[in-house]
Motif scaffolding. Structure first.
Motif, PDB file in Angstrom:
ATOM      1  N   GLY A 102       0.782  -1.229   0.000  1.00 45.29           N
ATOM      2  CA  GLY A 102       0.000   0.000   0.000  1.00 45.29           C
ATOM      3  C   GLY A 102       0.809   1.272   0.000  1.00 45.29           C
ATOM      4  O   GLY A 102       0.259   2.352   0.216  1.00 45.29           O
ATOM      5  N   GLY A 104       2.330   2.532  -2.624  1.00 47.80           N
ATOM      6  CA  GLY A 104       2.238   3.168  -3.924  1.00 47.80           C
ATOM      7  C   GLY A 104       3.301   2.768  -4.911  1.00 47.80           C
ATOM      8  O   GLY A 104       3.285   3.194  -6.055  1.00 47.80           O
ATOM      9  N   ARG A 125      -3.699   0.317  -0.590  1.00 55.76           N
ATOM     10  CA  ARG A 125      -4.375   1.354  -1.359  1.00 55.76           C
ATOM     11  C   ARG A 125      -5.670   0.800  -1.925  1.00 55.76           C
ATOM     12  O   ARG A 125      -5.790  -0.374  -2.209  1.00 55.76           O
ATOM     13  N   THR A 126      -6.613   1.666  -2.092  1.00 59.13           N
ATOM     14  CA  THR A 126      -7.949   1.278  -2.527  1.00 59.13           C
ATOM     15  C   THR A 126      -8.062   1.413  -4.028  1.00 59.13           C
ATOM     16  O   THR A 126      -7.697   2.431  -4.592  1.00 59.13           O
ATOM     17  N   GLY A 185     -11.364   5.062  -3.380  1.00 61.22           N
ATOM     18  CA  GLY A 185     -11.571   5.551  -2.034  1.00 61.22           C
ATOM     19  C   GLY A 185     -12.829   6.338  -1.818  1.00 61.22           C
ATOM     20  O   GLY A 185     -13.107   6.776  -0.715  1.00 61.22           O
ATOM     21  N   LYS A 336      -0.941   9.282  -8.702  1.00 58.13           N
ATOM     22  CA  LYS A 336      -0.999   8.433  -7.520  1.00 58.13           C
ATOM     23  C   LYS A 336      -1.960   9.012  -6.486  1.00 58.13           C
ATOM     24  O   LYS A 336      -2.701   8.271  -5.826  1.00 58.13           O
ATOM     25  N   LYS A 339      -5.459   8.121  -7.680  1.00 55.96           N
ATOM     26  CA  LYS A 339      -5.779   6.716  -7.491  1.00 55.96           C
ATOM     27  C   LYS A 339      -6.033   6.380  -6.025  1.00 55.96           C
ATOM     28  O   LYS A 339      -6.788   5.468  -5.711  1.00 55.96           O
ATOM     29  N   ARG A 340      -5.404   7.102  -5.118  1.00 56.15           N
ATOM     30  CA  ARG A 340      -5.601   6.858  -3.689  1.00 56.15           C
ATOM     31  C   ARG A 340      -6.835   7.553  -3.138  1.00 56.15           C
ATOM     32  O   ARG A 340      -7.130   7.459  -1.953  1.00 56.15           O
TER      33      ARG A 340
END
Length: 744
Positions: A102, A104, A125-126, A185, A336, A339-340
């Protein structure tokens, strides 16, 4: 470089350690026990030796070769970068697939997790659902090859390095598109039907009545577009609300206000539902023959077969031009954040990149995606409009990669449709087709755009063009068949609808196409119609073979005929039956004084004859002008909100003249029940069938049925038949659902 030890001697026996140089076995002529002569040393300097051993390399020669190799490596690297021989975005980006802890990126800790030497971090990470599925599928082979328990500590690093090397090799063959993932998320809000908005409002509001055409026969309401795999696709939020298995229904503030001009196209997310647990309708043997052998006669791949078919590997879109590759580290850092699920930070990061590098298409595209995500998070139409503009800006930049232009404009079109801006969406689709004239999927999207505008003729031309190039295009076939049927070319529509569904292509397994194929077959007398209805039921499009409405709430009691006690609306029924002569007389007066108020049925439901209606309430709205013709009837009805407030129904007079036959058909929703009050009923010749039971009207009596079940009407009497139709909410709908369900 030190000479190699234990080299073989001339006699075939290996020599001992270099200290003594004596043989370990019998003496040999090639022994090196004695000291070397000057000549021998010269031979060794050049790599020769009398006993076969190579000598070392001098310090100066070693340095020379080292410099040559180093310079070759440098110039090779320069050539690779200069001539763009390696797609670093594709090779390096794929390691993110194996980020197991998680943080990244992919590092030794991630490899340890994959080897089973370390537990997975709880703060992973989701990913959006699609990315989770892809990641699970891609990492499964690695997880199956975990290290054995009790591995020695000193071997851990070696195993990790080997696993990293293996993963890197496999990543070259994995088609994982990090650019195509949606926001993570953030929970996806569930909003039913086609969610659209007014330009002047920046809040999500309830749609006004008038959303869906009554019998949905000839109008096109899109459930999913051809570009359903587009990155950042947040339209998934719109297709689950009516499947009311949720603990509570959506509130009025949870849905968008439809654009005034496009109100009839707002039902974007037609639900896919399961059969009701309460339905107990049996299919009569004489109506549906051989339904048990449907799988042998209808060549549509089963759901299991479709799932077993290996997916076609999609080519990863190229989103970076040469300049963007030079700022890839900054772009990746901003992406990133997106995406998080750190949307606000991602927006700021991409805005800063756009400020620093205004010529960067990828930075502009990333900004548009972040604004798109932020609109979802804040449920803001204003932010979504900004995203739509930014998608356009990204596509317009010089040197924008072809794939980026295509993705930007496709997403722009989809979001314009979401806002109800159908004309703007159509213009965007037209530009896409101009830029990519050989892409038939874009032409298919354009055809849908025309259908959403109600321009069936233009859509028909588009699909004819697609089929002339790709005659087996299933998506084009089902839509072309849909158009033919809407033009009442019933027999012509059947092969296109049938072959399109049988193709199994994306966008063809849709309840509307099963609905219209079966209906067309019924109208030409083809008994195979019910086999397609059965298949549609098995695929989850219909609650049953008989109950084929497309706008439904799950779990409601389902039966074709109802008694007043079962509905709970006994007071309404009693009032209708007590006042039936008053209702009849006002209806007859309207017929005598203003026949123009009775409008012909326009849903293409009649095989033959004359059938007209005079409407007092439509979708929960009172027709004030019409009620002036029947004031007493309207006055007493206002005491019953279960009917006047039924936004998925109507209150109307219905007159049918002799020689009329209404095709078997179903209503659009299971959320209402329909009452028929007999006013003027000939003694014989008039009857109605619902499912497999046929009944007759009686003057002054109420019949109650669920018109989401197939029903059919015959008027073979010698005089007209007049009834009063009153729709009511299904009694099992909650007050919250009655307030929030969009109008039909």
């Amino acid at each position: 470089m030190a000479p190699r030890k234990n080299a073989k001697g001339g006699g075939g026996n290996s020599s001992s350690s270099g200290g003594s140089g004596s043989g370990s076995g019998s003496p040999s002529t090639g022994s090196s026990g004695s000291s070397s002569s000057p000549g021998t040393r010269r031979e060794a300097k050049h790599g020769g030796h009398k006993n076969g051993r190579r000598g070392g390399i001098s310090g100066g020669s070693f340095f020379t070769w080292f410099m040559v190799i180093a310079l070759l490596g440098v110039w090779t690297s320069v050539a690779v970068v200069w001539f763009d021989l390696v797609d670093y975005e594709e090779v390096l980006g794929k390691l993110g697939v194996y980020d197991a802890d998680g943080d990244g990126d992919f590092d030794v800790d991630d490899a340890k997790v994959l080897l089973g030497l370390k537990e997975r971090s709880t703060s992973e990470r989701t990913f959006p659902p699609e990315e989770e599925e892809e990641e699970e599928a891609e990492t499964q082979p690695e997880l199956e090859e975990q290290a054995p328990e009790g591995a020695e500590v000193q071997n851990v690093e070696d195993e990790v390095k080997e696993q990293i090397h293996s993963l890197l090799q496999e990543s070259v063959h994995i088609d994982h598109d990090l650019e195509a993932d949606g926001p993570a998320g953030e929970p996806q809000p569930e909003v039913e039907d086609f969610l659209t908005v007014t330009d002047s409002d920046d809040r999500f509001e309830a749609p006004e009545p008038g959303a869906v055409h009554e019998e949905i026969e000839d109008s096109y309401h899109i459930e999913e577009t051809a570009s359903q795999n587009h990155p950042n696709d947040v339209d998934e939020m719109m297709n689950e609300q009516e499947n009311s298995d949720h603990s509570e229904a959506v509130t009025d503030a949870d849905v968008l206000q439809p654009h005034a001009e496009e109100v009839r196209h707002q039902d974007y997310g037609e639900p896919v539902y399961e059969p009701s647990e309460n339905e107990g309708i049996e299919i009569s043997d004489n109506s549906i023959d051989d339904s048990s052998i449907i799988s042998e006669e209808i060549n549509v791949a089963s759901v299991e077969e479709q799932q077993d078919t290996p997916p076609v590997k999609k080519k990863k879109p190229k989103l970076l031009n040469k300049f963007d590759k030079t700022i890839k580290v900054e772009l990746d850092a901003a992406e990133k954040l997106r995406k998080r699920g750190k949307i606000e930070e991602a927006v700021n990061a991409f805005e800063e990149l756009v400020r620093k590098y205004p010529q960067s298409p990828r930075a502009r595209y990333g900004k548009a995606q972040c604004e798109d995500d932020l609109a979802e998070k804040r449920r803001s139409n204003e932010v979504l409009r900004r995203a739509i503009e930014t998608y356009q800006e990204a596509a317009d930049l010089p040197d924008a990669p072809t794939d980026l232009v295509k993705l930007s404009l496709k997403r722009r079109s989809e979001r314009q449709q979401f806002l109800g801006h159908m004309r703007g969406s159509l213009l965007t689709l037209q530009r896409l087709v101009q830029l990519f004239p050989s892409d038939t999927t874009l032409k298919n999207d354009l055809g849908v755009g025309y259908l959403l505008m109600g321009d069936n003729d233009s859509a028909k031309k588009v699909y004819e063009e697609v089929l002339s190039v790709t005659p087996n295009d299933g998506f084009a076939k089902v839509h072309y068949g849909f158009i033919l049927k809407a033009q009442n070319k019933i027999a012509e529509s059947i092969p296109y609808l049938k072959e399109g569904i049988e193709s199994g292509e994306p966008g063809t397994d849709d309840g509307r196409f099963y609905f219209h194929l079966g209906d067309a077959m019924q109208r030409v007398g083809n008994k195979e119609a019910y086999k397609w209805y059965e298949l549609g039921h098995k695929r989850g499009h219909f609650a049953s073979v008989w109950q084929r409405s497309l706008y439904n709430v799950n779990g409601l009691k389902a039966q074709p005929w109802w008694t007043p006690r079962e509905t709970g609306y006994t007071e309404l029924v009693k009032s209708l039956e007590r006042n039936w002569k008053l209702i009849r007389d006002e209806g007859l007066m309207v017929m005598d004084k203003a026949k123009g108020l009775f409008l012909p049925e326009d849903e293409n439901l009649r095989e033959k004859g004359d059938w007209s209606q005079f409407t007092l309430w439509q979708q929960g709205r009172k027709n004030e002008k019409a009620c002036k013709g029947a004031p007493k009837t309207c006055t007493f009805l206002e005491k019953f909100p279960e009917t006047t407030g039924c936004r998925r129904g109507q209150i109307k007079y219905s007159i049918m003249h002799p020689g009329t036959h209404v095709w078997p058909h179903t209503g659009p929703t299971n959320c209402r029940l329909r009452m028929h009050l007999g006013l003027v009923i000939p003694k014989e010749g008039c009857k109605i069938r619902c499912a497999n039971e046929t009944r007759m009207w009686e003057e002054g009596k109420v019949l109650i049925f669920d018109d989401s079940f197939e029903h059919e009407v015959w008027q073979d009497a010698s005089s007209f038949r007049l009834i009063f139709i009153v729709d009511v909410w299904h009694p099992e709908l909650t007050p919250q659902q009655r307030r929030s369900l969009p109008a039909i």
